[in-house]
Design a protein around this motif. Structure first.
Motif, PDB file in Angstrom:
ATOM      1  N   GLY A  76      91.419  -5.390 -41.962  1.00 26.52           N
ATOM      2  CA  GLY A  76      90.149  -4.756 -41.609  1.00 26.52           C
ATOM      3  C   GLY A  76      90.252  -3.867 -40.379  1.00 26.52           C
ATOM      4  N   VAL A  77      90.861  -4.392 -39.330  1.00 23.03           N
ATOM      5  CA  VAL A  77      90.992  -3.621 -38.087  1.00 23.03           C
ATOM      6  C   VAL A  77      91.920  -2.428 -38.292  1.00 23.03           C
ATOM      7  N   LYS A  78      92.967  -2.643 -39.078  1.00 26.16           N
ATOM      8  CA  LYS A  78      93.916  -1.544 -39.336  1.00 26.16           C
ATOM      9  C   LYS A  78      93.220  -0.367 -40.003  1.00 26.16           C
ATOM     10  N   VAL A  79      92.396  -0.662 -40.986  1.00 28.09           N
ATOM     11  CA  VAL A  79      91.704   0.406 -41.708  1.00 28.09           C
ATOM     12  C   VAL A  79      90.706   1.111 -40.801  1.00 28.09           C
ATOM     13  N   THR A  80      89.941   0.333 -40.035  1.00 30.15           N
ATOM     14  CA  THR A  80      88.958   0.932 -39.129  1.00 30.15           C
ATOM     15  C   THR A  80      89.630   1.854 -38.128  1.00 30.15           C
ATOM     16  N   GLY A  96      93.038   2.111 -56.992  1.00 26.83           N
ATOM     17  CA  GLY A  96      92.308   3.252 -56.457  1.00 26.83           C
ATOM     18  C   GLY A  96      91.014   2.826 -55.808  1.00 26.83           C
ATOM     19  N   ILE A  97      90.327   1.862 -56.415  1.00 19.74           N
ATOM     20  CA  ILE A  97      89.086   1.340 -55.833  1.00 19.74           C
ATOM     21  C   ILE A  97      89.365   0.717 -54.478  1.00 19.74           C
ATOM     22  N   PHE A  98      90.427  -0.075 -54.401  1.00 19.52           N
ATOM     23  CA  PHE A  98      90.753  -0.742 -53.139  1.00 19.52           C
ATOM     24  C   PHE A  98      91.003   0.284 -52.030  1.00 19.52           C
ATOM     25  N   ALA A  99      91.769   1.321 -52.351  1.00 22.50           N
ATOM     26  CA  ALA A  99      92.040   2.359 -51.345  1.00 22.50           C
ATOM     27  C   ALA A  99      90.745   3.060 -50.934  1.00 22.50           C
ATOM     28  N   PHE A 149      88.170   0.689 -48.808  1.00 24.37           N
ATOM     29  CA  PHE A 149      88.637   0.564 -47.425  1.00 24.37           C
ATOM     30  C   PHE A 149      88.309   1.830 -46.641  1.00 24.37           C
ATOM     31  N   PHE A 150      88.368   2.953 -47.317  1.00 21.04           N
ATOM     32  CA  PHE A 150      88.132   4.252 -46.686  1.00 21.04           C
ATOM     33  C   PHE A 150      86.641   4.572 -46.598  1.00 21.04           C
ATOM     34  N   PHE A 151      85.906   4.194 -47.659  1.00 15.17           N
ATOM     35  CA  PHE A 151      84.513   4.572 -47.820  1.00 15.17           C
ATOM     36  C   PHE A 151      83.583   3.682 -46.989  1.00 15.17           C
TER      37      PHE A 151
END
Length: 418
Positions: free
Chosen positions: A28-32, A315-318, A321-323
């Motif tokens: 979570g923190v990595k994506v943020t 694709g949904i997972f990527a 995380f982005f959206f």
């Protein structure tokens, strides 16, 4: 490492529980941080890199698993844990704190330090960066003062003239060669961008945030349910289990390129809906074809459609995380992503039981999860498109989206390019 050393099943459960909890915090923190690192024009690059490394890592796991297939599972655990330990050391040494978070929480000195390091590493002129920030805030102040004067809140002419004069003096100070003065001015400038403290309870106090949360929670639940169910069932598909796992994981690699090329062209909502439709069709078709696994051709088709479902699920997972971070303000972004990820874990917890359900009705897992994908597609009409928008800094920024009016106030978001 401790999982590999577990002397009994109880110890294994404890260590697995700890790893599962902390691993989600890391993700979570990595994506943020990755999202907050880039301005809107380049955030799709973060998605591409993230998807490629995730898919590559998942695919590579098949090789040591195959090579160590005749040994105890503990050796595979040691090998994978050693890689994680190395990455952890690199992170501690190199990564800075998120600049947006520092600014939103009033940590001015730390933000100045990050900007100085970024300028030094990228060989940029620190004085130009500071003067750019200073100009944006000065323009915002003058615009606000003019609006206050129209509403009769202040003496417009006198206040605007005073502020404009101060802005000119500040610009002179910013561009001087004295680094100490520059740092002081930058700290003062960043103070204007400090945001209100928020908690998870604010989700339930604001209608817009609550709707965004409900949709993202179901999205994450369905995404993780589909993603991990496909992984769990990959070794039960027709053919070699190591090869099937590798093919399932490898389907995540092209996802990054597909998303990179369509994300800024069709938007986040359309891209995510498309991936959900692909996953839903692949899951339902795979479930139906698995009924006829006695037929070699149909058995192969069940594998192919499962791979298509995996392409959509990865694709949904990527995308989520982005959206997801783009739908929440800075001081709530990581918390909101964490709760959404928790909803995803619930879906992940159900995924292993799909192999048991398949023993009862082999078509049921694919049809059930695939149908849930189409429910999410419909619910996506209740969240806004974030393409072309800077990350929201406050709740007011998000409420402005609902009125389909992009925030134009430079103080509403922080877009720092070094």
């Amino acid at each position: 490492m401790a999982i590999g050393l577990a002397p009994n099943y109880a110890a294994l459960l404890v260590f697995k529980f700890l790893v599962g909890g902390f691993q989600q915090g890391v993700v979570g923190v990595k994506v943020t941080m990755a999202i907050e690192l880039f301005p809107k024009e380049y955030r799709s690059v973060a998605v591409l890199v993230d998807a490629l490394f995730w898919g590559l890592s998942a695919s590579v796991m098949a090789l040591p698993a195959f090579l160590l297939r005749d040994f105890t599972w503990r050796y595979l655990q040691y090998a994978l844990s050693a890689v994680s330990a190395l990455i952890c050391l690199l992170q501690l040494w190199y990564i800075d704190e998120s600049l947006r978070w520092l600014v939103a929480n009033g940590k001015k000195d730390a933000a100045v330090t990050v900007l100085e390091r970024a300028a030094r590493v990228n060989r940029k002129d620190f004085t130009v960066i500071v003067s750019t920030l200073d100009d944006s805030v000065t323009e915002t102040e003058n615009s606000q003062l003019t609006a206050d004067a129209v509403n009769g809140n202040v003496d417009g002419d006198a206040e605007v003239e005073g502020k404009a004069s101060n802005g000119g003096d500040n610009g002179t100070t910013t561009l001087c060669s004295d680094l100490t003065a520059l740092e002081a001015k930058l700290a003062e400038t960043l103070e204007h961008k400090q945001a209100k403290k928020l908690t998870l309870l604010d989700i339930f106090r604001h209608r817009t945030l609550f709707i965004h949360s409900l949709v993202t929670w179901l999205t994450w639940f369905t995404c993780a349910f589909a993603f991990f169910a496909l992984y769990m069932m990959s070794t039960t598909l027709h053919g070699n289990r190591f090869l099937n796992y590798f093919l399932t994981a490898a389907m995540e690699l092209p996802t990054g390129f597909v998303i990179y090329f369509i994300l800024d062209r069709v938007g986040r909502k359309t891209a995510t809906r498309g991936m959900f439709i692909l996953a839903g069709v692949g899951l339902i078709a795979s479930g139906i074809f698995r009924v006829f696994t006695g037929n070699a051709t149909l058995g192969t088709l069940s594998v192919v459609t499962a791979m298509l479902g995996m392409l959509g699920a990865s694709g949904i997972f990527a995308l989520v995380f982005f959206f997801t971070p783009e739908l929440f303000p800075t001081n709530m972004r990581n918390q909101a992503l964490g709760v959404a990820s928790f909803a995803g874990r619930l879906g992940g917890m159900l995924a292993p039981f799909m192999t048991d359900l398949a023993d009862i009705a082999i078509w049921a897992p694919g049809v059930m999860i695939g149908s849930l994908c189409f429910v999410v597609v419909v619910l996506f009409r209740f969240i806004p498109e974030t393409r072309g928008r800077e990350l929201p800094h406050t709740i007011e920024d998000i409420e402005a989206w609902e009125k389909e009016s992009l925030p134009t106030d430079d103080n509403s978001s922080l877009d720092v390019r070094v």
